[in-house]
Enzyme design. Structure first.
Site, PDB file in Angstrom:
ATOM      1  N   SER A   1       0.797  -1.165   0.022  1.00 62.82           N
ATOM      2  CA  SER A   1      -0.005  -0.156  -0.107  1.00 62.82           C
ATOM      3  C   SER A   1       0.726   1.216  -0.152  1.00 62.82           C
ATOM      4  O   SER A   1       1.818   1.350   0.767  1.00 62.82           O
ATOM      5  CB  SER A   1      -0.947  -0.109   1.170  1.00 62.82           C
ATOM      6  OG  SER A   1      -1.624   1.121   1.216  1.00 62.82           O
TER       7      SER A   1
ATOM      8  N   ASN B   1     -14.034   3.052   3.139  1.00 61.35           N
ATOM      9  CA  ASN B   1     -12.746   3.133   3.205  1.00 61.35           C
ATOM     10  C   ASN B   1     -12.127   3.731   4.219  1.00 61.35           C
ATOM     11  O   ASN B   1     -10.874   3.962   3.879  1.00 61.35           O
ATOM     12  CB  ASN B   1     -12.368   3.465   1.751  1.00 61.35           C
ATOM     13  CG  ASN B   1     -12.246   4.793   1.518  1.00 61.35           C
ATOM     14  OD1 ASN B   1     -13.164   5.732   1.980  1.00 61.35           O
ATOM     15  ND2 ASN B   1     -11.382   5.482   0.508  1.00 61.35           N
TER      16      ASN B   1
ATOM     17  N   SER C   1      -0.414   4.141   0.706  1.00 58.35           N
ATOM     18  CA  SER C   1      -1.049   5.017   1.688  1.00 58.35           C
ATOM     19  C   SER C   1      -0.187   5.611   2.779  1.00 58.35           C
ATOM     20  O   SER C   1      -0.088   7.089   3.052  1.00 58.35           O
ATOM     21  CB  SER C   1      -2.320   4.581   2.693  1.00 58.35           C
ATOM     22  OG  SER C   1      -3.562   4.190   1.662  1.00 58.35           O
TER      23      SER C   1
ATOM     24  N   ASN D   1     -20.123  -5.593 -16.774  1.00 53.52           N
ATOM     25  CA  ASN D   1     -19.272  -6.355 -15.803  1.00 53.52           C
ATOM     26  C   ASN D   1     -19.427  -7.988 -16.343  1.00 53.52           C
ATOM     27  O   ASN D   1     -20.121  -8.424 -17.216  1.00 53.52           O
ATOM     28  CB  ASN D   1     -19.938  -6.396 -14.498  1.00 53.52           C
ATOM     29  CG  ASN D   1     -18.834  -6.943 -13.290  1.00 53.52           C
ATOM     30  OD1 ASN D   1     -17.821  -6.210 -13.276  1.00 53.52           O
ATOM     31  ND2 ASN D   1     -19.402  -7.825 -12.639  1.00 53.52           N
TER      32      ASN D   1
ATOM     33  N   LYS E   1     -24.138  -9.561 -10.490  1.00 57.86           N
ATOM     34  CA  LYS E   1     -23.476  -8.170  -9.813  1.00 57.86           C
ATOM     35  C   LYS E   1     -24.029  -6.898 -10.181  1.00 57.86           C
ATOM     36  O   LYS E   1     -24.611  -5.829  -9.388  1.00 57.86           O
ATOM     37  CB  LYS E   1     -21.665  -7.997  -9.530  1.00 57.86           C
ATOM     38  CG  LYS E   1     -21.361  -9.369  -8.999  1.00 57.86           C
ATOM     39  CD  LYS E   1     -19.852  -9.116  -8.564  1.00 57.86           C
ATOM     40  CE  LYS E   1     -19.080 -10.579  -8.100  1.00 57.86           C
ATOM     41  NZ  LYS E   1     -17.599  -9.929  -8.301  1.00 57.86           N
TER      42      LYS E   1
ATOM     43  N   GLY F   1     -19.272  -4.119 -11.423  1.00 55.08           N
ATOM     44  CA  GLY F   1     -19.843  -5.092 -10.264  1.00 55.08           C
ATOM     45  C   GLY F   1     -18.925  -5.480  -9.232  1.00 55.08           C
ATOM     46  O   GLY F   1     -19.290  -5.828  -8.455  1.00 55.08           O
ATOM     47  N   GLY F   2     -17.525  -4.887  -9.415  1.00 52.90           N
ATOM     48  CA  GLY F   2     -16.600  -4.896  -8.315  1.00 52.90           C
ATOM     49  C   GLY F   2     -16.847  -4.016  -7.283  1.00 52.90           C
ATOM     50  O   GLY F   2     -17.646  -3.018  -7.355  1.00 52.90           O
TER      51      GLY F   2
ATOM     52  N   LYS G   1     -13.450  -3.804   2.689  1.00 57.95           N
ATOM     53  CA  LYS G   1     -14.521  -2.565   2.811  1.00 57.95           C
ATOM     54  C   LYS G   1     -16.076  -2.805   3.180  1.00 57.95           C
ATOM     55  O   LYS G   1     -16.662  -1.977   3.739  1.00 57.95           O
ATOM     56  CB  LYS G   1     -14.372  -1.957   1.417  1.00 57.95           C
ATOM     57  CG  LYS G   1     -13.076  -1.279   0.967  1.00 57.95           C
ATOM     58  CD  LYS G   1     -12.941  -0.530  -0.076  1.00 57.95           C
ATOM     59  CE  LYS G   1     -11.644   0.071  -0.615  1.00 57.95           C
ATOM     60  NZ  LYS G   1     -11.471   0.847  -1.573  1.00 57.95           N
TER      61      LYS G   1
ATOM     62  N   ASP H   1     -13.702   7.086  -1.979  1.00 59.45           N
ATOM     63  CA  ASP H   1     -13.101   6.850  -3.298  1.00 59.45           C
ATOM     64  C   ASP H   1     -14.047   7.339  -4.151  1.00 59.45           C
ATOM     65  O   ASP H   1     -13.482   7.555  -5.428  1.00 59.45           O
ATOM     66  CB  ASP H   1     -13.415   5.295  -3.333  1.00 59.45           C
ATOM     67  CG  ASP H   1     -12.246   4.417  -2.691  1.00 59.45           C
ATOM     68  OD1 ASP H   1     -11.366   4.823  -2.290  1.00 59.45           O
ATOM     69  OD2 ASP H   1     -12.828   3.220  -2.258  1.00 59.45           O
TER      70      ASP H   1
ATOM     71  N   TYR I   1      -3.537   1.622 -10.612  1.00 62.09           N
ATOM     72  CA  TYR I   1      -2.311   2.459 -10.648  1.00 62.09           C
ATOM     73  C   TYR I   1      -1.173   1.573 -10.461  1.00 62.09           C
ATOM     74  O   TYR I   1      -0.782   0.773  -9.618  1.00 62.09           O
ATOM     75  CB  TYR I   1      -2.438   3.438  -9.277  1.00 62.09           C
ATOM     76  CG  TYR I   1      -2.811   3.001  -8.042  1.00 62.09           C
ATOM     77  CD1 TYR I   1      -1.901   2.081  -7.160  1.00 62.09           C
ATOM     78  CD2 TYR I   1      -4.112   2.713  -7.433  1.00 62.09           C
ATOM     79  CE1 TYR I   1      -2.021   1.637  -6.147  1.00 62.09           C
ATOM     80  CE2 TYR I   1      -4.384   2.094  -6.184  1.00 62.09           C
ATOM     81  CZ  TYR I   1      -3.360   1.560  -5.707  1.00 62.09           C
ATOM     82  OH  TYR I   1      -3.758   1.023  -4.232  1.00 62.09           O
TER      83      TYR I   1
HETATM   84  P1  NDP Z   1     -12.850  -6.232  -6.993  1.00 64.38           P
HETATM   85  O1  NDP Z   1     -12.136  -7.599  -6.659  1.00 64.38           O
HETATM   86  O2  NDP Z   1     -13.821  -6.008  -5.953  1.00 64.38           O
HETATM   87  O3  NDP Z   1     -13.372  -6.080  -8.442  1.00 64.38           O
HETATM   88  C1  NDP Z   1     -12.367  -6.676  -9.527  1.00 64.38           C
HETATM   89  C2  NDP Z   1     -13.369  -6.389 -10.784  1.00 64.38           C
HETATM   90  O4  NDP Z   1     -12.586  -6.766 -11.908  1.00 64.38           O
HETATM   91  C3  NDP Z   1     -14.775  -7.029 -10.838  1.00 64.38           C
HETATM   92  O5  NDP Z   1     -15.725  -6.127 -11.627  1.00 64.38           O
HETATM   93  C4  NDP Z   1     -14.251  -8.371 -11.727  1.00 64.38           C
HETATM   94  O6  NDP Z   1     -15.337  -9.010 -12.453  1.00 64.38           O
HETATM   95  C5  NDP Z   1     -13.327  -7.581 -12.688  1.00 64.38           C
HETATM   96  N1  NDP Z   1     -12.302  -8.703 -13.348  1.00 64.38           N
HETATM   97  C6  NDP Z   1     -11.422  -9.360 -12.719  1.00 64.38           C
HETATM   98  N2  NDP Z   1     -10.786 -10.293 -13.541  1.00 64.38           N
HETATM   99  C7  NDP Z   1     -11.651 -10.020 -14.802  1.00 64.38           C
HETATM  100  C8  NDP Z   1     -11.377 -10.539 -16.167  1.00 64.38           C
HETATM  101  N3  NDP Z   1     -10.583 -11.554 -16.462  1.00 64.38           N
HETATM  102  N4  NDP Z   1     -12.199 -10.122 -17.172  1.00 64.38           N
HETATM  103  C9  NDP Z   1     -13.182  -9.242 -16.904  1.00 64.38           C
HETATM  104  N5  NDP Z   1     -13.243  -8.663 -15.516  1.00 64.38           N
HETATM  105  C10 NDP Z   1     -12.552  -8.980 -14.560  1.00 64.38           C
HETATM  106  O7  NDP Z   1     -11.566  -5.110  -6.952  1.00 64.38           O
HETATM  107  P2  NDP Z   1     -11.917  -3.677  -6.502  1.00 64.38           P
HETATM  108  O8  NDP Z   1     -13.228  -3.177  -6.842  1.00 64.38           O
HETATM  109  O9  NDP Z   1     -11.636  -3.460  -5.074  1.00 64.38           O
HETATM  110  O10 NDP Z   1     -10.550  -3.066  -7.412  1.00 64.38           O
HETATM  111  C11 NDP Z   1     -10.484  -3.010  -8.931  1.00 64.38           C
HETATM  112  C12 NDP Z   1      -9.605  -2.208  -9.322  1.00 64.38           C
HETATM  113  O11 NDP Z   1      -9.520  -0.725  -8.784  1.00 64.38           O
HETATM  114  C13 NDP Z   1      -8.121  -2.743  -9.027  1.00 64.38           C
HETATM  115  O12 NDP Z   1      -7.035  -2.852  -9.785  1.00 64.38           O
HETATM  116  C14 NDP Z   1      -7.806  -1.646  -7.762  1.00 64.38           C
HETATM  117  O13 NDP Z   1      -6.514  -1.550  -7.365  1.00 64.38           O
HETATM  118  C15 NDP Z   1      -8.413  -0.483  -8.251  1.00 64.38           C
HETATM  119  N6  NDP Z   1      -8.664   0.649  -7.369  1.00 64.38           N
HETATM  120  C16 NDP Z   1      -8.226   1.715  -7.535  1.00 64.38           C
HETATM  121  C17 NDP Z   1      -8.157   2.848  -6.549  1.00 64.38           C
HETATM  122  C18 NDP Z   1      -7.532   3.985  -6.734  1.00 64.38           C
HETATM  123  O14 NDP Z   1      -7.444   5.030  -5.593  1.00 64.38           O
HETATM  124  N7  NDP Z   1      -7.097   4.206  -7.794  1.00 64.38           N
HETATM  125  C19 NDP Z   1      -9.122   2.669  -5.333  1.00 64.38           C
HETATM  126  C20 NDP Z   1     -10.004   1.296  -5.315  1.00 64.38           C
HETATM  127  C21 NDP Z   1      -9.357   0.346  -6.162  1.00 64.38           C
HETATM  128  P3  NDP Z   1     -16.449 -10.001 -11.675  1.00 64.38           P
HETATM  129  O15 NDP Z   1     -17.396  -9.057 -10.915  1.00 64.38           O
HETATM  130  O16 NDP Z   1     -17.067 -10.646 -12.680  1.00 64.38           O
HETATM  131  O17 NDP Z   1     -15.667 -10.908 -10.938  1.00 64.38           O
END
Ligand code: NDP
Length: 304
Positions: A35, A107, A37, A172, A177, A149-150, A86, A122, A251
């Site tokens: 991290s 967060n 942070s 997604n 989701k 959806g993430g 989170k 965020d 990032y």
């Molecule tokens: P999650 O694990 O909650 O979500 C991951 C997402 O990526 C889901 O939508 C997932 O789809 C999708 N995904 C993963 N692998 C694939 C694939 N092979 N094909 C298609 N979709 C895929 O992670 P977060 O939401 O917490 O984080 C997501 C990104 O955002 C990370 O890279 C993280 O570092 C970044 N981030 C950046 C921040 C910043 O301040 N810049 C703050 C928070 C996050 P599915 O739902 O189908 O699994």
């Protein structure tokens, strides 16, 4: 100072670093050792004259409530929360700010005399990052979010709805989701959100290229791009991106291949470090009630 502390360390008392400073803030996650942070917040703490240091805390699932209670009783100001905690953090708070309720995750947890108060910075961080990078506010854009959806994607989707973007296309891999997210967005108690036209898509939808082509801001919220051998979140080879903006929440020190492709198609681009910066600055103000020096935080983030 240890690179990473644990719940056991907190149980033994407030950690102290080599300079004799006590732990006052920490980021909790699993994994958390990478991290950024601490480097983001430490210089701001020193400049604001707040005693103490910012550390990393590795927590397992089920440990957050205890860690928050201990941190509060030891006099810490609060904790930032990252993957995968989170949602657990949300449940562990005594009170949620609107930002956490609307964005569906926490967060930032402030330790106050009244208890644990959860926020989500965020969404606000993404909004400030977009405005800074593209000189336009979020509500000027027709937005597509890849990976909506993430956890982070859903939070950013809610921010887009709250700010009243022109329209919102959610993409997604797992469509279940998106159904849950759309239900959440449909009941947001914010006037601007009620008017936003929202559509759901899978990556395999035949009309996805058309949706991408008509969007003015495309956000990658998937985790694709973190590893060098990842596939692109979507292929832009057939898209004229010259009037589009691309924001990659991933990032990395270097531009992701997806951002490189967008740039080569003529787009304006920005990477996730600016969101990290602004969500951190918003959290710092909540913790300390002091406005941090953004440029100092930016330099700390980019130079180390
Ligand atoms: P999650 O694990 O909650 O979500 C991951 C997402 O990526 C889901 O939508 C997932 O789809 C999708 N995904 C993963 N692998 C694939 C694939 N092979 N094909 C298609 N979709 C895929 O992670 P977060 O939401 O917490 O984080 C997501 C990104 O955002 C990370 O890279 C993280 O570092 C970044 N981030 C950046 C921040 C910043 O301040 N810049 C703050 C928070 C996050 P599915 O739902 O189908 O699994």
């Amino acid at each position: 100072m240890k690179a990473v502390y644990t719940l056991e360390d907190l149980r033994a008392g407030l950690p102290v670093n080599e300079a004799g400073q006590e732990l006052c803030l920490a980021v909790v996650g699993n994994p958390v050792e990478h991290s950024k942070s601490p480097q983001l917040h430490q210089a701001a703490l020193e400049q604001a004259g707040v005693a103490g240091f910012y550390g990393r805390l590795h927590l397992e699932a089920g440990e957050l409530a205890q860690a928050f209670a201990l941190g509060r009783s030891l006099g810490m100001l609060g904790m930032n929360v990252t993957v995968p905690h989170k949602h657990e953090a949300m449940a562990a708070c005594d009170r949620l700010d609107e930002s956490a309720e609307f964005l569906g995750a926490v967060n930032t947890v402030c330790f106050t005399p009244e208890g644990l108060v959860g926020y989500n910075t965020d969404g606000g961080g993404l909004s400030l990052a977009v405005a800074e990078a593209f000189s336009q506010s979020l509500n000027d854009f027709e937005v597509t979010i890849l990976g909506a959806g993430g956890g982070a994607g859903a939070a950013v989707a809610a921010q887009c709805a709250i700010e009243g973007v022109k329209s919102l296309h959610l993409v997604n891999r797992s469509m279940d989701k998106l159904a849950i997210l759309q239900q959440h967005l449909s009941v947001l108690p914010v006037e601007a959100a009620a008017d936003v036209d929202i559509s759901n898509h899978s990556f395999a939808d035949t009309d996805l290229p058309e949706v991408l082509a008509k969007s003015s801001l495309i956000i990658n919220a998937t985790s694709l791009g973190l590893n060098s051998d990842d596939a692109l979140p979507c292929d832009l080879a057939s898209i004229d991106a010259s009037n589009q903006c691309y924001y990659d929440m991933v990032y990395q020190p270097d531009l992701t291949p997806w951002l490189q492709q967008a740039q080569s198609r003529g787009a304006k681009i920005a990477d996730g470090l600016t969101m990290l910066l602004h969500q951190g600055a918003l959290a710092f103000k909540l913790f300390t009630h002091k406005q941090p020096d953004i440029e100092l935080m930016r330099r700390s983030l980019y130079t180390k």
